[in-house]
Design a protein around this motif. Structure first.
Motif, PDB file in Angstrom:
ATOM      1  N   MET A  10      38.920  92.146  63.239  1.00  0.00           N
ATOM      2  CA  MET A  10      40.224  92.602  62.750  1.00  0.00           C
ATOM      3  C   MET A  10      40.506  94.026  63.180  1.00  0.00           C
ATOM      4  N   MET A  19      29.380  86.522  58.511  1.00  0.00           N
ATOM      5  CA  MET A  19      28.767  85.192  58.405  1.00  0.00           C
ATOM      6  C   MET A  19      29.063  84.407  59.676  1.00  0.00           C
ATOM      7  N   THR A  20      28.210  83.437  59.950  1.00  0.00           N
ATOM      8  CA  THR A  20      28.350  82.644  61.181  1.00  0.00           C
ATOM      9  C   THR A  20      29.714  81.934  61.215  1.00  0.00           C
ATOM     10  N   PRO A  21      30.494  82.127  62.261  1.00  0.00           N
ATOM     11  CA  PRO A  21      31.780  81.410  62.326  1.00  0.00           C
ATOM     12  C   PRO A  21      31.560  79.954  62.765  1.00  0.00           C
ATOM     13  N   LEU A  22      31.808  79.038  61.833  1.00  0.00           N
ATOM     14  CA  LEU A  22      31.468  77.628  62.075  1.00  0.00           C
ATOM     15  C   LEU A  22      32.182  77.018  63.277  1.00  0.00           C
ATOM     16  N   ILE A  26      30.855  74.204  66.285  1.00  0.00           N
ATOM     17  CA  ILE A  26      31.540  72.929  66.529  1.00  0.00           C
ATOM     18  C   ILE A  26      31.975  72.848  67.995  1.00  0.00           C
ATOM     19  N   LEU A  27      32.606  73.928  68.483  1.00  0.00           N
ATOM     20  CA  LEU A  27      33.084  73.915  69.881  1.00  0.00           C
ATOM     21  C   LEU A  27      31.911  73.773  70.855  1.00  0.00           C
ATOM     22  N   MET A  58      39.166  81.593  72.258  1.00  0.00           N
ATOM     23  CA  MET A  58      39.171  82.474  71.088  1.00  0.00           C
ATOM     24  C   MET A  58      39.679  81.738  69.859  1.00  0.00           C
ATOM     25  N   THR A  59      39.152  82.110  68.703  1.00  0.00           N
ATOM     26  CA  THR A  59      39.731  81.623  67.453  1.00  0.00           C
ATOM     27  C   THR A  59      40.647  82.720  66.924  1.00  0.00           C
ATOM     28  N   TYR A  63      45.177  87.678  60.611  1.00  0.00           N
ATOM     29  CA  TYR A  63      44.690  89.066  60.579  1.00  0.00           C
ATOM     30  C   TYR A  63      44.063  89.495  61.913  1.00  0.00           C
ATOM     31  N   MET A  84      43.516  79.600  73.131  1.00  0.00           N
ATOM     32  CA  MET A  84      43.430  80.042  71.735  1.00  0.00           C
ATOM     33  C   MET A  84      43.546  78.842  70.795  1.00  0.00           C
ATOM     34  N   ILE A 172      46.376  76.353  53.738  1.00  0.00           N
ATOM     35  CA  ILE A 172      45.647  75.095  53.931  1.00  0.00           C
ATOM     36  C   ILE A 172      46.589  73.899  54.104  1.00  0.00           C
ATOM     37  N   PHE A 201      26.370  78.016  51.886  1.00  0.00           N
ATOM     38  CA  PHE A 201      27.724  78.290  51.393  1.00  0.00           C
ATOM     39  C   PHE A 201      28.642  77.190  51.924  1.00  0.00           C
ATOM     40  N   THR A 333      51.692  84.668  54.933  1.00  0.00           N
ATOM     41  CA  THR A 333      51.235  84.323  56.283  1.00  0.00           C
ATOM     42  C   THR A 333      52.145  83.227  56.838  1.00  0.00           C
ATOM     43  N   LYS A 427      37.233  99.158  54.535  1.00  0.00           N
ATOM     44  CA  LYS A 427      38.325  98.373  55.119  1.00  0.00           C
ATOM     45  C   LYS A 427      39.702  98.964  54.858  1.00  0.00           C
TER      46      LYS A 427
HETATM   47  C1  B12 Z   1      34.635  81.110  54.932  1.00  0.00           C
HETATM   48  C2  B12 Z   1      35.940  81.847  55.071  1.00  0.00           C
HETATM   49  C3  B12 Z   1      35.884  83.239  55.117  1.00  0.00           C
HETATM   50  C4  B12 Z   1      34.591  84.050  55.145  1.00  0.00           C
HETATM   51  C5  B12 Z   1      34.177  84.384  56.590  1.00  0.00           C
HETATM   52  C6  B12 Z   1      33.487  83.257  57.276  1.00  0.00           C
HETATM   53  C7  B12 Z   1      32.889  83.682  58.610  1.00  0.00           C
HETATM   54  N1  B12 Z   1      32.192  82.804  59.198  1.00  0.00           N
HETATM   55  O1  B12 Z   1      33.045  84.762  59.067  1.00  0.00           O
HETATM   56  C8  B12 Z   1      35.043  85.355  54.455  1.00  0.00           C
HETATM   57  C9  B12 Z   1      34.918  85.162  52.963  1.00  0.00           C
HETATM   58  C10 B12 Z   1      34.311  86.626  54.836  1.00  0.00           C
HETATM   59  C11 B12 Z   1      36.522  85.344  54.844  1.00  0.00           C
HETATM   60  C12 B12 Z   1      37.259  86.474  54.989  1.00  0.00           C
HETATM   61  C13 B12 Z   1      38.622  86.445  55.186  1.00  0.00           C
HETATM   62  N2  B12 Z   1      39.423  85.369  55.250  1.00  0.00           N
HETATM   63 CO1  B12 Z   1      38.767  83.560  55.308  1.00  0.00          CO
HETATM   64  N3  B12 Z   1      38.318  81.752  55.207  1.00  0.00           N
HETATM   65  C14 B12 Z   1      37.173  81.151  55.148  1.00  0.00           C
HETATM   66  C15 B12 Z   1      37.410  79.627  55.054  1.00  0.00           C
HETATM   67  C16 B12 Z   1      37.369  79.214  53.593  1.00  0.00           C
HETATM   68  C17 B12 Z   1      36.473  78.752  55.840  1.00  0.00           C
HETATM   69  C18 B12 Z   1      36.324  79.129  57.327  1.00  0.00           C
HETATM   70  C19 B12 Z   1      35.559  78.039  58.014  1.00  0.00           C
HETATM   71  O2  B12 Z   1      34.373  78.148  58.254  1.00  0.00           O
HETATM   72  N4  B12 Z   1      36.232  76.912  58.296  1.00  0.00           N
HETATM   73  C20 B12 Z   1      35.631  75.764  58.932  1.00  0.00           C
HETATM   74  C21 B12 Z   1      35.954  75.768  60.427  1.00  0.00           C
HETATM   75  C22 B12 Z   1      35.260  74.606  61.090  1.00  0.00           C
HETATM   76  O3  B12 Z   1      37.347  75.600  60.529  1.00  0.00           O
HETATM   77  P1  B12 Z   1      38.260  76.502  61.492  1.00  0.00           P
HETATM   78  O4  B12 Z   1      37.707  77.846  61.623  1.00  0.00           O
HETATM   79  O5  B12 Z   1      39.642  76.327  61.049  1.00  0.00           O
HETATM   80  O6  B12 Z   1      38.065  75.792  62.922  1.00  0.00           O
HETATM   81  C23 B12 Z   1      38.571  74.509  63.231  1.00  0.00           C
HETATM   82  C24 B12 Z   1      39.998  74.532  63.807  1.00  0.00           C
HETATM   83  O7  B12 Z   1      40.814  75.556  63.292  1.00  0.00           O
HETATM   84  C25 B12 Z   1      39.796  74.639  65.275  1.00  0.00           C
HETATM   85  N5  B12 Z   1      39.611  75.957  65.894  1.00  0.00           N
HETATM   86  C26 B12 Z   1      39.373  77.157  65.343  1.00  0.00           C
HETATM   87  N6  B12 Z   1      39.249  78.093  66.296  1.00  0.00           N
HETATM   88  C27 B12 Z   1      39.399  77.499  67.485  1.00  0.00           C
HETATM   89  C28 B12 Z   1      39.363  77.997  68.783  1.00  0.00           C
HETATM   90  C29 B12 Z   1      39.565  77.128  69.854  1.00  0.00           C
HETATM   91  C30 B12 Z   1      39.518  77.664  71.245  1.00  0.00           C
HETATM   92  C31 B12 Z   1      39.796  75.748  69.605  1.00  0.00           C
HETATM   93  C32 B12 Z   1      39.992  74.809  70.721  1.00  0.00           C
HETATM   94  C33 B12 Z   1      39.832  75.257  68.297  1.00  0.00           C
HETATM   95  C34 B12 Z   1      39.625  76.127  67.247  1.00  0.00           C
HETATM   96  O8  B12 Z   1      38.613  73.914  65.493  1.00  0.00           O
HETATM   97  C35 B12 Z   1      37.717  74.021  64.379  1.00  0.00           C
HETATM   98  C36 B12 Z   1      37.108  72.662  64.155  1.00  0.00           C
HETATM   99  O9  B12 Z   1      38.086  71.676  64.032  1.00  0.00           O
HETATM  100  C37 B12 Z   1      38.864  79.533  55.637  1.00  0.00           C
HETATM  101  C38 B12 Z   1      39.655  78.322  55.229  1.00  0.00           C
HETATM  102  C39 B12 Z   1      39.279  77.117  56.073  1.00  0.00           C
HETATM  103  N7  B12 Z   1      39.271  75.974  55.509  1.00  0.00           N
HETATM  104  O10 B12 Z   1      38.991  77.188  57.251  1.00  0.00           O
HETATM  105  C40 B12 Z   1      39.457  80.860  55.161  1.00  0.00           C
HETATM  106  C41 B12 Z   1      40.604  81.478  55.939  1.00  0.00           C
HETATM  107  C42 B12 Z   1      40.364  81.277  57.408  1.00  0.00           C
HETATM  108  N8  B12 Z   1      40.501  82.904  55.609  1.00  0.00           N
HETATM  109  C43 B12 Z   1      41.638  83.483  55.503  1.00  0.00           C
HETATM  110  C44 B12 Z   1      41.823  84.878  55.217  1.00  0.00           C
HETATM  111  C45 B12 Z   1      43.251  85.344  54.973  1.00  0.00           C
HETATM  112  C46 B12 Z   1      40.736  85.755  55.164  1.00  0.00           C
HETATM  113  C47 B12 Z   1      40.807  87.282  54.962  1.00  0.00           C
HETATM  114  C48 B12 Z   1      41.834  87.966  55.810  1.00  0.00           C
HETATM  115  C49 B12 Z   1      41.014  87.550  53.455  1.00  0.00           C
HETATM  116  C50 B12 Z   1      41.271  89.007  53.129  1.00  0.00           C
HETATM  117  N9  B12 Z   1      42.435  89.291  52.548  1.00  0.00           N
HETATM  118  O11 B12 Z   1      40.470  89.862  53.390  1.00  0.00           O
HETATM  119  C51 B12 Z   1      39.366  87.737  55.317  1.00  0.00           C
HETATM  120  C52 B12 Z   1      39.175  88.335  56.695  1.00  0.00           C
HETATM  121  C53 B12 Z   1      39.050  87.313  57.800  1.00  0.00           C
HETATM  122  C54 B12 Z   1      38.852  87.876  59.191  1.00  0.00           C
HETATM  123  N10 B12 Z   1      39.570  87.344  60.129  1.00  0.00           N
HETATM  124  O12 B12 Z   1      38.070  88.736  59.475  1.00  0.00           O
HETATM  125  C55 B12 Z   1      42.786  82.512  55.705  1.00  0.00           C
HETATM  126  C56 B12 Z   1      43.427  82.694  57.078  1.00  0.00           C
HETATM  127  C57 B12 Z   1      44.911  82.396  57.051  1.00  0.00           C
HETATM  128  C58 B12 Z   1      45.559  82.660  58.367  1.00  0.00           C
HETATM  129  N11 B12 Z   1      46.840  82.338  58.390  1.00  0.00           N
HETATM  130  O13 B12 Z   1      45.008  83.144  59.298  1.00  0.00           O
HETATM  131  C59 B12 Z   1      42.062  81.132  55.476  1.00  0.00           C
HETATM  132  C60 B12 Z   1      42.665  79.956  56.221  1.00  0.00           C
HETATM  133  C61 B12 Z   1      42.087  80.859  53.947  1.00  0.00           C
HETATM  134  C62 B12 Z   1      43.393  80.410  53.364  1.00  0.00           C
HETATM  135  N12 B12 Z   1      43.315  79.499  52.411  1.00  0.00           N
HETATM  136  O14 B12 Z   1      44.472  80.842  53.649  1.00  0.00           O
HETATM  137  N13 B12 Z   1      36.950  84.072  55.077  1.00  0.00           N
END
Ligand code: B12
Ligand code: SF4
Length: 445
Positions: A10, A19-22, A26-27, A58-59, A63, A84, A172, A201, A333, A427
């Protein structure tokens, strides 16, 4: 062919508690084995822009959007193609396409293989989108991608995606629609056993999908003898037997979105169900009697909040001896119903705060009704600081049912509170990305 995966930061400050970005495990798991890969998490390490690569993936979250576009600029200058994905890319694909060659909307499963094949053949398309969400069975994560990186020693695991609720500030529903999908419990347990860590977690937005699915998971976790934490809706506390089972299966801590102590605010945010069945005191007692440490989150800026709301929430969280708590300004957002409402009402301060260099982490992004935007920013910061004083930490620690239950719990409590306390001041007020200008791609018709 070589793909470089990047998790943007950010702001330009390294993180000690990443923490490990899941999504990258997966990718990586979906990438054909003959493709070379490397992975950089900018929260932990600088990005070596000059390292040769064919494709950058990139994911992008809201933010991190500004920083993602700056990283894309660097790679584009070197002639590297960029794809992206993630929340922000799904919500605003056209904005992302101003900086990237391709955007993937929604899940990576069922689509990433095609992106890689197209990139290899030199015919990357601008948009990739699934017609419908694929079932989650059979997913395989390759966690080798994290090797050598200093992440917190906790294993992130996903049981399901989506949520049955629809709070107006949350991303969500906008991402998953009404789809709520679970992985087979057997696969989840096998994955946990393979990784072999004792603390898990669950990243699900709400682990309490329904009684049957939660029961199935909790029962299957008992023999694994792990300790785990999660995010959960507070309505689980209506069922003390299920909460007991949750604790017996190893749950030590759960994050609950209390959001507000005001019923009218809860109604406005579509979270009236938080208080529909029983009051917070009853729910908290059920959870804490079962031994579950509570991480409570609160949001401020709804129409019935005033400057008095911050102190009330802090007193409530300290009084109930929460393990941790967060106090955030309500932040609209893209594609969340809240965003559209505030935009229609003309209350947004910035045109796209996530790109505006005047926006700083922790700032209010709109004009609330019951206080000024500055009061909203300052009130949240003050609440976080007040909740994390030494006196508050000591007071909260002394709950024998939860935080003071065992020496191990005391250790976790003190460490988490120390890290959180430091992070608040770290922060607050940081600008997103860095000072380099954003340079959108000029595409000729
Ligand atoms: C765990 C988590 C955290 C953890 C960090 C985890 C980590 N590894 O670093 C903590 C608690 C620290 C955290 C912090 C924050 N988080 Co957070 N977090 C989550 C949560 C609950 C799960 C993330 C996760 O592991 N998901 C599982 C993976 C598999 O899903 P994914 O990342 O979406 O990826 C899938 C697809 O999106 C896609 N994909 C993703 N990236 C890419 C890239 C490519 C190239 C491709 C092809 C596909 C792809 O493929 C994946 C598999 O299908 C999500 C909600 C959610 N359900 O995802 C919120 C979420 C991502 N967080 C959110 C927010 C707002 C934050 C904070 C900004 C909160 C704050 N005010 O401080 C902070 C800072 C985040 C930052 N960017 O630095 C929002 C983001 C909203 C948005 N519009 O961007 C979410 C969606 C929560 C929500 N309900 O709104 N977070
Ligand atoms: S309960 Fe949580 S995950 Fe579900 S919609 Fe509300 S805020 Fe989002």
């Amino acid at each position: 062919m070589k793909i470089t995966f990047i998790r943007p930061n950010m702001y330009p400050v390294r993180s000690a508690d990443a923490m490990t970005p899941l999504c990258f495990a997966i990718l990586k798991g979906l990438t054909p084995p003959d493709v070379d890969t490397s992975f950089y998490d900018e929260r932990l390490e600088p990005i070596p822009f000059d390292e040769p690569t064919d494709l950058v993936a990139m994911t992008v979250e809201t933010y991190t959007a500004r920083r993602s576009y700056q990283i894309a600029n660097e790679y584009r200058r070197r002639g590297v193609r960029i794809v992206m994905g993630g929340y922000h890319a799904t919500f605003l694909p056209d904005e992302c396409l101003q900086y990237a060659d391709a955007v993937v909307q929604g899940d990576a499963e069922g689509i990433w293989g095609r992106v890689v094949a197209d990139a290899r053949a030199g015919r990357l398309r601008p948009r990739y989108e699934q017609a419908e969400f694929a079932p989650l069975a059979g997913s395989w994560l390759d966690r080798s991608i994290y090797t050598g990186k200093r992440y917190l020693p906790v294993t992130l695991v996903q049981y399901g995606r989506g949520c049955r609720y629809n709070c107006d500030f949350c991303s969500i529903r906008a991402f998953y629609g009404s789809s709520v999908r679970q992985r087979p419990v057997r696969e989840v347990c096998e994955e946990i056993e393979q990784v072999g860590h004792h603390h898990v977690f669950f990243v699900d937005d709400n682990i309490f999908v329904d009684v049957a699915k939660a029961t199935e998971l909790f029962q299957a976790l008992i023999p694994l003898k792990i300790s785990w934490s999660c995010q959960c809706s507070i309505d689980i506390a209506r069922d003390p037997a299920l909460v007991k089972l949750m604790q017996r299966s190893g749950c030590t801590m759960a994050l609950f979105g209390f959001e507000s102590l005001d019923r009218d605010n809860l109604q406005q945010m579509r979270k009236g169900w938080n208080l529909k069945f029983q009051d917070y005191e009853t729910s908290i007692k059920v959870l804490q009697d079962a031994g579950i440490m509570i991480y409570g989150t609160f949001v401020f800026g709804y129409d019935h909040d005033t400057v008095a709301s911050f102190d009330r929430a802090v007193e409530f969280a300290i009084g109930h001896k929460f393990y941790l708590a967060n106090f955030n300004p309500l932040t609209p957002t893209p594609r969340a119903p809240l965003y559209d409402r505030l935009e229609q009402e003309g209350r947004l301060i910035h045109d796209r705060w996530w790109l505006d260099p005047r926006f700083h982490y922790g700032d209010a992004t709109f004009h609330p009704r019951g206080m000024t935007a500055d009061e909203l920013t300052a009130g949240c910061y003050r609440a976080r600081t007040a909740f994390n004083t030494s006196g508050s930490i000591l007071h909260r620690l002394l709950d024998r049912r939860t935080n003071f239950r065992s020496p191990q719990r005391v250790g976790i409590f003190l460490l988490s509170n120390a890290v959180t306390r430091r992070e608040i001041h770290h922060k607050q007020g940081l600008a997103l990305g860095d000072a380099t200008p954003l340079l959108p791609i000029v595409r000729h018709a």
